[in-house]
Design a protein around this motif. Structure first.
Motif, PDB file in Angstrom:
ATOM      1  N   LEU A  94       6.933 -25.404  -6.566  1.00 10.01           N
ATOM      2  CA  LEU A  94       6.328 -26.661  -6.670  1.00 10.01           C
ATOM      3  C   LEU A  94       6.562 -26.744  -5.178  1.00 10.01           C
ATOM      4  CD1 LEU A  94       7.414 -29.383  -8.947  1.00 10.01           C
ATOM      5  CD2 LEU A  94       5.011 -28.115  -9.172  1.00 10.01           C
ATOM      6  N   GLY A  95       7.442 -25.900  -4.121  1.00 16.14           N
ATOM      7  CA  GLY A  95       7.496 -25.991  -3.456  1.00 16.14           C
ATOM      8  C   GLY A  95       8.719 -26.539  -2.708  1.00 16.14           C
ATOM      9  N   ILE A 444      15.569 -37.118   5.126  1.00 16.50           N
ATOM     10  CA  ILE A 444      16.184 -36.442   5.195  1.00 16.50           C
ATOM     11  C   ILE A 444      15.286 -34.963   4.820  1.00 16.50           C
ATOM     12  CG2 ILE A 444      17.896 -34.909   4.467  1.00 16.50           C
ATOM     13  CD1 ILE A 444      19.740 -37.768   4.379  1.00 16.50           C
ATOM     14  N   ALA A 445      14.588 -34.546   3.517  1.00 15.51           N
ATOM     15  CA  ALA A 445      14.411 -33.576   3.382  1.00 15.51           C
ATOM     16  C   ALA A 445      13.042 -33.413   3.606  1.00 15.51           C
ATOM     17  CB  ALA A 445      13.607 -33.732   2.139  1.00 15.51           C
ATOM     18  N   LEU A 446      11.932 -34.037   4.536  1.00 18.15           N
ATOM     19  CA  LEU A 446      10.606 -34.363   4.950  1.00 18.15           C
ATOM     20  C   LEU A 446      11.271 -33.568   6.434  1.00 18.15           C
ATOM     21  CD1 LEU A 446       7.899 -36.444   5.082  1.00 18.15           C
ATOM     22  CD2 LEU A 446       9.194 -35.713   7.179  1.00 18.15           C
ATOM     23  N   VAL A 447      12.180 -34.319   7.101  1.00 19.05           N
ATOM     24  CA  VAL A 447      12.926 -33.651   8.537  1.00 19.05           C
ATOM     25  C   VAL A 447      13.499 -31.868   8.515  1.00 19.05           C
ATOM     26  CG1 VAL A 447      14.187 -34.407  10.307  1.00 19.05           C
ATOM     27  CG2 VAL A 447      13.129 -36.157   9.428  1.00 19.05           C
ATOM     28  N   TRP A 448      13.751 -32.447   7.480  1.00 18.44           N
ATOM     29  CA  TRP A 448      14.607 -31.109   7.509  1.00 18.44           C
ATOM     30  C   TRP A 448      13.337 -29.833   7.537  1.00 18.44           C
ATOM     31  CZ3 TRP A 448      19.344 -29.069   8.211  1.00 18.44           C
ATOM     32  CH2 TRP A 448      19.894 -27.626   7.517  1.00 18.44           C
ATOM     33  N   ILE A 449      12.417 -29.880   6.411  1.00 17.14           N
ATOM     34  CA  ILE A 449      11.968 -28.401   6.171  1.00 17.14           C
ATOM     35  C   ILE A 449      11.008 -28.942   7.169  1.00 17.14           C
ATOM     36  CG2 ILE A 449       9.662 -28.356   4.530  1.00 17.14           C
ATOM     37  CD1 ILE A 449      11.457 -30.053   2.922  1.00 17.14           C
ATOM     38  N   LYS A 450      10.367 -29.311   7.881  1.00 23.14           N
ATOM     39  CA  LYS A 450       9.602 -29.837   8.915  1.00 23.14           C
ATOM     40  C   LYS A 450      10.192 -29.298  10.253  1.00 23.14           C
ATOM     41  CE  LYS A 450       5.505 -30.706   7.478  1.00 23.14           C
ATOM     42  NZ  LYS A 450       4.347 -29.336   7.374  1.00 23.14           N
ATOM     43  N   VAL A 451      11.520 -29.283  10.419  1.00 24.86           N
ATOM     44  CA  VAL A 451      11.533 -29.151  11.683  1.00 24.86           C
ATOM     45  C   VAL A 451      12.798 -28.495  11.856  1.00 24.86           C
ATOM     46  CG1 VAL A 451      13.592 -30.512  13.367  1.00 24.86           C
ATOM     47  CG2 VAL A 451      12.404 -32.369  12.376  1.00 24.86           C
ATOM     48  N   VAL A 452      13.629 -27.855  10.436  1.00 25.54           N
ATOM     49  CA  VAL A 452      15.068 -27.278  10.792  1.00 25.54           C
ATOM     50  C   VAL A 452      13.921 -25.877  10.039  1.00 25.54           C
ATOM     51  CG1 VAL A 452      16.492 -26.270   9.427  1.00 25.54           C
ATOM     52  CG2 VAL A 452      16.911 -28.963  10.334  1.00 25.54           C
ATOM     53  N   MET A 453      13.160 -26.160   8.326  1.00 25.14           N
ATOM     54  CA  MET A 453      13.116 -24.921   8.511  1.00 25.14           C
ATOM     55  C   MET A 453      11.596 -23.347   8.605  1.00 25.14           C
ATOM     56  SD  MET A 453      13.905 -25.826   4.216  1.00 25.14           S
ATOM     57  CE  MET A 453      13.558 -24.042   3.632  1.00 25.14           C
ATOM     58  N   ARG A 454      10.761 -25.355   9.257  1.00 26.15           N
ATOM     59  CA  ARG A 454       9.478 -25.107   9.630  1.00 26.15           C
ATOM     60  C   ARG A 454       8.578 -24.495   8.941  1.00 26.15           C
ATOM     61  NH1 ARG A 454       9.211 -25.572  14.828  1.00 26.15           N
ATOM     62  NH2 ARG A 454      10.950 -25.365  16.408  1.00 26.15           N
ATOM     63  N   LYS A 455       8.340 -24.991   7.110  1.00 22.98           N
ATOM     64  CA  LYS A 455       7.743 -24.523   6.460  1.00 22.98           C
ATOM     65  C   LYS A 455       6.873 -26.168   5.407  1.00 22.98           C
ATOM     66  CE  LYS A 455      10.270 -20.832   5.050  1.00 22.98           C
ATOM     67  NZ  LYS A 455      10.557 -20.130   3.792  1.00 22.98           N
ATOM     68  N   ASP A 456       5.991 -25.918   5.505  1.00 28.08           N
ATOM     69  CA  ASP A 456       5.142 -26.549   4.104  1.00 28.08           C
ATOM     70  C   ASP A 456       6.078 -27.684   3.706  1.00 28.08           C
ATOM     71  OD1 ASP A 456       2.560 -26.041   6.362  1.00 28.08           O
ATOM     72  OD2 ASP A 456       2.352 -24.070   4.751  1.00 28.08           O
ATOM     73  N   LEU A 457       5.566 -29.004   3.449  1.00 26.65           N
ATOM     74  CA  LEU A 457       5.732 -29.606   2.010  1.00 26.65           C
ATOM     75  C   LEU A 457       6.312 -29.511   0.538  1.00 26.65           C
ATOM     76  CD1 LEU A 457       5.882 -32.971   3.454  1.00 26.65           C
ATOM     77  CD2 LEU A 457       7.810 -31.670   3.820  1.00 26.65           C
ATOM     78  N   PHE A 458       5.112 -29.033   0.513  1.00 29.02           N
ATOM     79  CA  PHE A 458       4.793 -28.693  -1.187  1.00 29.02           C
ATOM     80  C   PHE A 458       4.242 -26.830  -1.469  1.00 29.02           C
ATOM     81  CE2 PHE A 458       4.294 -33.420  -0.460  1.00 29.02           C
ATOM     82  CZ  PHE A 458       4.852 -33.885  -1.791  1.00 29.02           C
ATOM     83  N   ARG A 459       3.876 -26.725  -0.421  1.00 29.29           N
ATOM     84  CA  ARG A 459       3.713 -24.543  -0.284  1.00 29.29           C
ATOM     85  C   ARG A 459       4.261 -23.960  -1.453  1.00 29.29           C
ATOM     86  NH1 ARG A 459       0.521 -21.192   4.020  1.00 29.29           N
ATOM     87  NH2 ARG A 459      -0.316 -22.646   3.810  1.00 29.29           N
ATOM     88  N   PRO A 460       4.244 -23.447  -2.871  1.00 31.06           N
ATOM     89  CA  PRO A 460       5.683 -22.892  -3.212  1.00 31.06           C
ATOM     90  C   PRO A 460       6.287 -21.111  -2.627  1.00 31.06           C
ATOM     91  CG  PRO A 460       4.300 -23.620  -4.600  1.00 31.06           C
ATOM     92  CD  PRO A 460       3.204 -23.991  -3.646  1.00 31.06           C
ATOM     93  N   GLU A 461       7.678 -21.262  -2.489  1.00 31.48           N
ATOM     94  CA  GLU A 461       7.428 -20.312  -2.108  1.00 31.48           C
ATOM     95  C   GLU A 461       7.477 -18.360  -2.841  1.00 31.48           C
ATOM     96  OE1 GLU A 461       9.144 -19.088   0.336  1.00 31.48           O
ATOM     97  OE2 GLU A 461       9.214 -20.784   1.682  1.00 31.48           O
ATOM     98  N   ALA A 462       6.882 -17.057  -2.684  1.00 31.67           N
ATOM     99  CA  ALA A 462       6.934 -16.797  -3.495  1.00 31.67           C
ATOM    100  C   ALA A 462       8.078 -16.050  -4.598  1.00 31.67           C
ATOM    101  CB  ALA A 462       5.996 -14.651  -2.119  1.00 31.67           C
TER     102      ALA A 462
END
Length: 467
Positions: A94-95, A444-462
């Motif tokens: 799910l991302g 916290i999750a939103l900030v971490w994913i966007k600022v630190v990980m720099r990834k989409d919130l709901f795009r699943p990883e391969a």
């Protein structure tokens, strides 16, 4: 085209990773030991007090819901055999946002409340039986410190200790329930229960499902131990299924014994109904009996949590979803020592904030149950999503009658969330606590994913090993 994700063979350990030392017995003790806690001992008696023999209905429904999540966790943990547990499964289904939300709200934060409540109950019980002997919080923090050290020393020490604790705890609860049934059968209290209306709440008894579910949450804590498990494809599913069945039978006998010995109203109004129950059955000796039951239950729950939750954080750090420092393993014991210390620290904090307040225990436990149910809904969605995305990938365990267990689990847990409170006056408080926790974790999750990980919130990883 999909390649299979292999489960390391019996006895293997990945280079620089964990050692495979856990068998079925150790995993079974985790599944049972994490679930059967003092909080469970209290809430199950309250549920029996509210509904009498009718409590078997929500208890049975909760058992079936637990078997459904055991199927989903078994399929996912063997398909994606990583220590991260739910976060590892959800990021490829799910991302990252649902992955972080599910793991932190359903485990890290919830465990903080649940373990704090557990240690607080132990402090209250010891203080009631031995007044003035121990300074406030000395028992709670002494036990927390002891098990932190033991879990830093290695998983094999944890396993040996956990097995002994689980066996003693189940034996004590079964003995209490059976002794109460035998002694209480001729009593007026038992006659009232047997001859009266077996289900005075009628269809309303289903509203106790969320309370009953608390008696079965946590068996999946065996899954983050998959990298340290011998023959995981066999032992992970079996440990959960057998453990949940043992718990169902134990709770059933325990509650029936209480109904035979203690008036129902007393079970719902007393802050420590398990103390009332034990002393009613064994008199003054029941105090010592309850100390043994309380100590083993708290020790077992704390021990399991300090083994499993740090490994979730370790896996999340490996996936970039938590601070990199959580990836550190001790050189000799191969334990995630930073994560263990972190979980220990957040467990102790609420005890200082709450003080010795028995009334807050139920509130914390029910709010924790609500957030845990959300995590279970997400794990069912993970299975459905991954069945669609990777239909051909190897699955050492496949859910029988898919997708019926997942659909049943989602519907049942949504119903349990809707009726999370056994009394209307607690509803607002329970949803308020859970809402604040989930809201904070979401931000916290939103900030971490966007600022630190720099990834989409709901795009699943391969999924690793696929292309």
């Amino acid at each position: 085209m999909s390649a299979s994700v292999s489960v390391p063979a019996h006895g293997q350990a990945e280079a620089g990773g964990f050692r495979r030392v856990l068998g079925l017995g150790a995993l079974l003790s985790v599944a049972i030991g994490l679930v059967v806690s003092q909080g469970v001992m209290v809430l199950m008696l309250q549920g029996a007090g509210f509904s009498g023999l009718g409590f078997i209905v929500p208890l049975g429904l909760a058992y079936l819901l637990a078997l459904s999540y055991a199927c989903s966790f078994s399929e996912l943990s063997l398909m994606i055999p990583r220590a991260g547990g739910l976060s590892s499964y959800t990021e490829v289904a799910l991302g990252h946002f649902p992955a972080i939300l599910a793991t932190f709200s359903g485990y890290v934060v919830v465990a903080m409340f649940a373990l704090s409540a557990e240690l607080l109950l132990l402090d209250l019980i010891v203080g009631k039986i031995y007044p003035g002997v121990f300074p406030p919080f000395s028992i709670a923090f002494g036990v927390l410190g002891l098990f932190t050290i033991l879990n830093l020393m290695g998983i094999d020490i944890f396993a040996k200790l956990q097995t002994a604790l689980a066996v003693v705890m189940v034996f004590v609860l079964l003995l209490l329930g059976i002794a109460a049934i035998v002694e209480g059968a001729p009593s007026d209290t038992a006659s009232t229960v047997i001859q009266g209306d077996w289900n005075p709440m009628g269809a309303g008894v289903l509203t106790l499902t969320a309370l009953a579910v608390w008696g079965f949450v946590g068996a999946e804590f065996v899954c983050p131990l998959v990298e340290e498990t011998k023959r995981p494809e066999r032992n992970i599913p079996r440990s959960m299924m057998i453990g949940l069945t043992v718990i169902f039978l134990t709770i059933g006998l325990y509650c029936l014994g209480a109904l035979f010995m203690v008036p129902q109203e007393a079970l719902t109004t007393d802050a420590l109904p398990h103390y009332l129950f034990a002393t009613k059955v064994f008199g003054k000796a029941g105090e010592l009996f309850l100390v043994i039951a309380s100590v083993t239950a708290t020790f077992s729950t704390l021990n399991s949590s300090l083994a499993s939750i740090p490994r979730m954080l370790y896996g999340m750090a490996q996936n970039g979803q938590a601070f990199p420092i959580f990836k550190r393993l001790s050189p000799r014991a191969r334990t995630p020592w930073v994560s263990v210390l972190f979980v220990s620290a957040i467990t102790g904090l609420p005890i200082l904030v709450l003080g010795q307040d028995a009334a807050s225990v139920n509130l914390l436990l029910l709010a924790a149950a609500l957030a845990w149910l959300l995590a279970y809904i997400i794990v069912h969605l993970d299975v459905i999503a991954l069945r669609r995305r990777y239909p051909a990938i190897a699955r050492p365990f496949k859910t029988p009658f898919y997708p019926l267990p997942q659909l049943f689990g989602i519907a049942g847990m949504l119903y349990a969330i809707w009726y999370a409170s056994p009394s209307p006056d607690m509803t607002g408080k329970i949803f308020g606590i859970a809402g604040v926790v989930l809201g904070l974790v979401s931000v916290i999750a939103l900030v971490w994913i966007k600022v630190v990980m720099r990834k989409d919130l709901f795009r699943p990883e391969a999924l690793e090993g696929t292309h």
